[in-house]
Design an enzyme around this catalytic site. Structure first.
Site, PDB file in Angstrom:
ATOM      1  N   ARG A 253      -0.789  14.324  13.347  1.00 44.59           N
ATOM      2  CA  ARG A 253      -0.213  14.192  11.999  1.00 44.59           C
ATOM      3  C   ARG A 253      -0.102  15.550  11.294  1.00 44.59           C
ATOM      4  NH1 ARG A 253      -2.087   8.620   9.439  1.00 44.59           N
ATOM      5  NH2 ARG A 253       0.013   8.710   8.590  1.00 44.59           N
ATOM      6  N   PRO A 254       0.648  16.458  11.899  1.00 43.43           N
ATOM      7  CA  PRO A 254       0.859  17.765  11.279  1.00 43.43           C
ATOM      8  C   PRO A 254       1.620  17.645   9.950  1.00 43.43           C
ATOM      9  CG  PRO A 254       2.324  17.458  13.137  1.00 43.43           C
ATOM     10  CD  PRO A 254       1.379  16.300  13.165  1.00 43.43           C
ATOM     11  N   ILE A 255       1.657  18.748   9.195  1.00 41.76           N
ATOM     12  CA  ILE A 255       2.381  18.706   7.912  1.00 41.76           C
ATOM     13  C   ILE A 255       3.432  19.814   7.848  1.00 41.76           C
ATOM     14  CG2 ILE A 255       0.436  17.629   6.701  1.00 41.76           C
ATOM     15  CD1 ILE A 255      -0.172  20.375   5.457  1.00 41.76           C
ATOM     16  N   ASP A 256       3.868  20.279   9.012  1.00 42.28           N
ATOM     17  CA  ASP A 256       4.836  21.383   9.059  1.00 42.28           C
ATOM     18  C   ASP A 256       6.115  21.069   8.294  1.00 42.28           C
ATOM     19  OD1 ASP A 256       4.906  19.488  11.279  1.00 42.28           O
ATOM     20  OD2 ASP A 256       6.654  20.586  11.970  1.00 42.28           O
TER      21      ASP A 256
ATOM     22  N   CYS B  98      -5.672  12.013  12.525  1.00 43.35           N
ATOM     23  CA  CYS B  98      -6.513  10.815  12.566  1.00 43.35           C
ATOM     24  C   CYS B  98      -6.391  10.229  13.977  1.00 43.35           C
ATOM     25  CB  CYS B  98      -6.067   9.812  11.510  1.00 43.35           C
ATOM     26  SG  CYS B  98      -4.471   9.081  11.876  1.00 43.35           S
TER      27      CYS B  98
ATOM     28  N   ARG C  82      -5.221  10.413   4.284  1.00 44.12           N
ATOM     29  CA  ARG C  82      -4.040  11.249   4.509  1.00 44.12           C
ATOM     30  C   ARG C  82      -3.017  11.059   3.406  1.00 44.12           C
ATOM     31  NH1 ARG C  82      -0.799  14.239   8.265  1.00 44.12           N
ATOM     32  NH2 ARG C  82       1.352  13.915   7.680  1.00 44.12           N
TER      33      ARG C  82
ATOM     34  N   ARG D 197      -8.709  -0.688   4.136  1.00 42.25           N
ATOM     35  CA  ARG D 197      -7.915   0.390   3.540  1.00 42.25           C
ATOM     36  C   ARG D 197      -6.511  -0.100   3.202  1.00 42.25           C
ATOM     37  NH1 ARG D 197      -8.280   6.103   6.462  1.00 42.25           N
ATOM     38  NH2 ARG D 197      -6.749   6.396   4.798  1.00 42.25           N
TER      39      ARG D 197
ATOM     40  N   LYS E 232       0.846  -1.204   0.000  1.00 43.00           N
ATOM     41  CA  LYS E 232       0.000   0.000   0.000  1.00 43.00           C
ATOM     42  C   LYS E 232       0.874   1.244   0.000  1.00 43.00           C
ATOM     43  CE  LYS E 232      -1.862   1.743   3.998  1.00 43.00           C
ATOM     44  NZ  LYS E 232      -1.730   3.177   4.250  1.00 43.00           N
ATOM     45  N   ASN E 233       1.847   1.287   0.915  1.00 36.00           N
ATOM     46  CA  ASN E 233       2.592   2.535   1.117  1.00 36.00           C
ATOM     47  C   ASN E 233       3.658   2.794   0.067  1.00 36.00           C
ATOM     48  OD1 ASN E 233       0.918   2.995   3.243  1.00 36.00           O
ATOM     49  ND2 ASN E 233       2.404   2.441   4.815  1.00 36.00           N
TER      50      ASN E 233
ATOM     51  N   ILE F  61       6.935   6.885  17.336  1.00 35.29           N
ATOM     52  CA  ILE F  61       6.589   7.611  16.101  1.00 35.29           C
ATOM     53  C   ILE F  61       5.290   8.393  16.234  1.00 35.29           C
ATOM     54  CG2 ILE F  61       6.178   7.399  13.605  1.00 35.29           C
ATOM     55  CD1 ILE F  61       9.013   6.552  14.430  1.00 35.29           C
TER      56      ILE F  61
ATOM     57  N   ASP G 265       3.975   0.511  12.282  1.00 38.13           N
ATOM     58  CA  ASP G 265       2.736  -0.076  11.751  1.00 38.13           C
ATOM     59  C   ASP G 265       2.519  -1.513  12.212  1.00 38.13           C
ATOM     60  OD1 ASP G 265       2.949   1.644   8.545  1.00 38.13           O
ATOM     61  OD2 ASP G 265       2.282   2.291  10.526  1.00 38.13           O
TER      62      ASP G 265
HETATM   63  C1  EPZ Z   1       3.729   7.023   6.559  1.00 33.66           C
HETATM   64  O1  EPZ Z   1       2.888   8.008   7.126  1.00 33.66           O
HETATM   65  C2  EPZ Z   1       2.864   5.787   6.393  1.00 33.66           C
HETATM   66  N1  EPZ Z   1       1.746   6.086   5.494  1.00 33.66           N
HETATM   67  C3  EPZ Z   1       2.340   5.349   7.756  1.00 33.66           C
HETATM   68  O2  EPZ Z   1       1.601   4.147   7.565  1.00 33.66           O
HETATM   69  C4  EPZ Z   1       3.533   5.047   8.662  1.00 33.66           C
HETATM   70  O3  EPZ Z   1       3.065   4.696   9.938  1.00 33.66           O
HETATM   71  C5  EPZ Z   1       4.431   6.292   8.763  1.00 33.66           C
HETATM   72  O4  EPZ Z   1       4.822   6.711   7.436  1.00 33.66           O
HETATM   73  C6  EPZ Z   1       5.685   6.040   9.585  1.00 33.66           C
HETATM   74  O5  EPZ Z   1       6.399   4.995   9.031  1.00 33.66           O
HETATM   75  C7  EPZ Z   1       1.954   6.054   4.160  1.00 33.66           C
HETATM   76  O6  EPZ Z   1       3.056   5.827   3.691  1.00 33.66           O
HETATM   77  C8  EPZ Z   1       0.754   6.311   3.291  1.00 33.66           C
HETATM   78  P1  EPZ Z   1       5.569  10.410   8.848  1.00 33.66           P
HETATM   79  P2  EPZ Z   1       3.393   9.547   7.210  1.00 33.66           P
HETATM   80  O7  EPZ Z   1       5.472  11.679   8.098  1.00 33.66           O
HETATM   81  O8  EPZ Z   1       4.184   9.875   6.027  1.00 33.66           O
HETATM   82  C9  EPZ Z   1       5.295  13.502  12.459  1.00 33.66           C
HETATM   83  C10 EPZ Z   1      -0.279   2.749   7.659  1.00 33.66           C
HETATM   84  O9  EPZ Z   1      -0.858   2.176   8.597  1.00 33.66           O
HETATM   85  N2  EPZ Z   1       5.276  14.554  11.428  1.00 33.66           N
HETATM   86  O10 EPZ Z   1       6.805   9.584   8.738  1.00 33.66           O
HETATM   87  O11 EPZ Z   1       2.207  10.387   7.524  1.00 33.66           O
HETATM   88  C11 EPZ Z   1       4.015  12.671  12.442  1.00 33.66           C
HETATM   89  O12 EPZ Z   1       3.000  13.318  13.187  1.00 33.66           O
HETATM   90  C12 EPZ Z   1       0.187   4.185   7.827  1.00 33.66           C
HETATM   91  O13 EPZ Z   1      -0.037   2.230   6.563  1.00 33.66           O
HETATM   92  C13 EPZ Z   1       5.318  15.881  11.824  1.00 33.66           C
HETATM   93  O14 EPZ Z   1       5.362  16.198  12.997  1.00 33.66           O
HETATM   94  O15 EPZ Z   1       4.326   9.469   8.498  1.00 33.66           O
HETATM   95  C14 EPZ Z   1       4.458  11.380  13.080  1.00 33.66           C
HETATM   96  O16 EPZ Z   1       4.426  11.533  14.481  1.00 33.66           O
HETATM   97  C15 EPZ Z   1      -0.131   4.731   9.221  1.00 33.66           C
HETATM   98  N3  EPZ Z   1       5.287  16.853  10.863  1.00 33.66           N
HETATM   99  C16 EPZ Z   1       5.899  11.230  12.600  1.00 33.66           C
HETATM  100  O17 EPZ Z   1       6.316  12.542  12.181  1.00 33.66           O
HETATM  101  C17 EPZ Z   1       5.244  16.541   9.532  1.00 33.66           C
HETATM  102  O18 EPZ Z   1       5.238  17.469   8.683  1.00 33.66           O
HETATM  103  C18 EPZ Z   1       6.063  10.261  11.433  1.00 33.66           C
HETATM  104  O19 EPZ Z   1       5.247  10.731  10.390  1.00 33.66           O
HETATM  105  C19 EPZ Z   1       5.202  15.180   9.148  1.00 33.66           C
HETATM  106  C20 EPZ Z   1       5.221  14.200  10.114  1.00 33.66           C
END
Ligand code: EPZ
Length: 416
Positions: free
Chosen positions: A121-124, A116, A92, A397, A22-23, A326, A304
């Site tokens: 899950r911020p996007i900063d 969620c 997301r 999903r 998926k990812n 995480i 995950d």
């Molecule tokens: C990806 O999510 C995966 N989703 C997630 O899988 C996975 O758990 C995650 O990476 C970590 O490995 C997809 O690939 C579609 P991150 P992503 O940005 O990209 C924080 C599943 O079950 N953060 O690595 O959203 C965030 O809040 C899903 O398949 C910020 O603070 O994860 C989190 O605490 C769930 N600011 C941490 O970083 C940001 O701008 C990791 O998030 C971005 C992230």
């Protein structure tokens, strides 16, 4: 079909083929926008999030259709850069279209993806990195507008190896004028699969083992045919399922080279794990050993699979401690596992201790998110009597058909 009924305490036997990732599929499908050409993406899993991504690509003007075991995307006529609200807030991972549409159209309008159940899950990090590449963001009534008249390379350092932020920088970087150096990049296998697809399209992306990527911009990309790798999280789910209930199974096509930390944890739990070109073979005792687990960015133990490991250790032969580094809210299944007679003590919001019990009792439980839902199915396999898991639309999903897969391994599971 959003309820799964499980008759537990049946050891697993047999073999099951592991679906495509998926990812990996989602950012690669988004990346097809950058070519303005035809691509064939094979081994995409037939899951809700892929169907949503396909609908999003069609809404942007792409021609998309499924064939035998893949998806054909024609992105020659992308006519708009605005994504429908429900498509973004409901998934997301549509966030990776941000970088792709900036790269293709130079502008995007989308809902703020929001958080969620597992965290805010911020996007900063996404926004800060793309701003350094010349992207301007404005927000109005919850909608995010991005504009980049002159997308250019930059030297960017991520404060945390965010998978999504890394993918967005890569997707914008291949289209930017000049080179982008990304320090502190995520190196999850799904990020590397995206890089392989883009190289197949003609992009030049160099990486070193310390999380440094150099993305050479400004090249014309063309479509290509690409095979999505197998899903390491689905493989890990079934691997731990066998550890939890006992038995011996072959996980065909499991990406063993991406699962080092998972295989190590399974061995610590008492599983005998053998890897071969066919996949991963695991033989498990009836009761797992206790473990100390801490999630971490790749190649650490994947967040995950934390919920599934937690479910398995509810029957552990001792006390296990699990630390989630995480996401800030990834223990929601504790209350459902306690309904099944699990003994779990939550430390702070990031750690739990599980005291293994002699037996889990079947109960009616409810999935609240994807991986927690899969973990409740695994707990149902381990429990005495019947377990009913509701809210399984979350599970679909990411898993094509978790009931079918466990039935192939001899479990008594019905999806209704
Ligand atoms: C990806 O999510 C995966 N989703 C997630 O899988 C996975 O758990 C995650 O990476 C970590 O490995 C997809 O690939 C579609 P991150 P992503 O940005 O990209 C924080 C599943 O079950 N953060 O690595 O959203 C965030 O809040 C899903 O398949 C910020 O603070 O994860 C989190 O605490 C769930 N600011 C941490 O970083 C940001 O701008 C990791 O998030 C971005 C992230």
């Amino acid at each position: 079909m959003d309820t799964i009924h499980i008759q537990g305490k049946i050891a697993l036997q047999g073999k099951v083929r592991i679906q495509g990732s998926k990812n990996a599929s989602l950012p690669i499908l988004a990346a097809t926008l950058l070519t303005g050409d035809n691509s064939v993406i094979r081994n995409c899993p037939r899951i809700a999030d892929v169907y949503s991504m396909v609908s999003l690509l069609k809404s942007l003007g792409c021609g998309v259709h499924w064939q035998e075991n893949g998806i054909v995307i024609d992105s020659s006529s992308v006519r708009k850069c605005e994504m429908a609200e429900e498509a973004v807030t409901g998934m997301r991972s549509s966030l990776c279209l941000l970088g792709a549409l900036i790269g293709r159209c130079g502008e995007v309008v989308m809902e703020h993806p929001g958080g969620c159940v597992i965290g805010a899950r911020p996007i900063d990090m996404h926004l800060s990195a793309l701003e350094q590449m010349g992207v301007g963001f404005t927000e109005k009534d919850g909608r995010l507008r991005a504009e980049a008249s002159g997308l250019h390379g930059a030297v960017i350092c991520l404060p945390f190896p965010s998978v999504g932020a890394t993918e967005n920088v890569i997707l914008a970087g291949v289209m930017a004028e000049g080179d982008t150096v990304l320090e502190g990049a995520a190196l999850e296998p799904e990020v590397l699969a995206l890089c392989r697809y883009l190289r197949c399209c003609g992009a030049v992306i160099e990486q070193n083992a310390k999380g440094r990527l150099v993305i050479r911009g400004g090249r014309r990309l063309r479509g290509c045919e690409f095979n999505v790798p197998a899903d390491r999280i689905v493989a890990g789910t079934y691997l731990f399922g066998c550890i939890g209930i006992g038995g011996s199974v072959l996980l065909e096509e499991a990406p063993r080279e991406e699962m080092g930390a998972v295989i190590e944890a399974a061995k610590q739990m008492g599983g005998q794990v053998c890897c071969s070109p066919e996949g991963i073979y695991v033989q498990a005792p009836m009761r797992p050993n206790p473990v100390q687990l801490e999630t971490a960015p790749y190649p650490g133990f994947p967040t995950d699979l934390q919920s599934v490991a937690l479910a398995v250790e509810t029957l552990g032969n001792g006390c296990s401690c699990i630390k989630e580094t995480i996401f800030e809210n990834r223990f929601r299944i504790v209350e459902d596992l306690e309904k099944m007679n699990a003994k779990i003590r939550i430390g702070d919001s990031r750690s739990v201790c599980v005291q293994g019990v002699e037996a889990l009792h079947g109960a009616e439980v409810c999935a609240r998110e994807l991986r927690g839902g899969a973990a409740l199915v695994v707990a149902g396999l381990m429990a005495e009597g019947e377990t009913v898991v509701k809210g399984c639309q979350y599970i679909y999903r990411g898993y094509e058909n978790i009931g079918r897969d466990f039935r192939e391994l001899g479990a008594r599971v019905a999806s209704v």
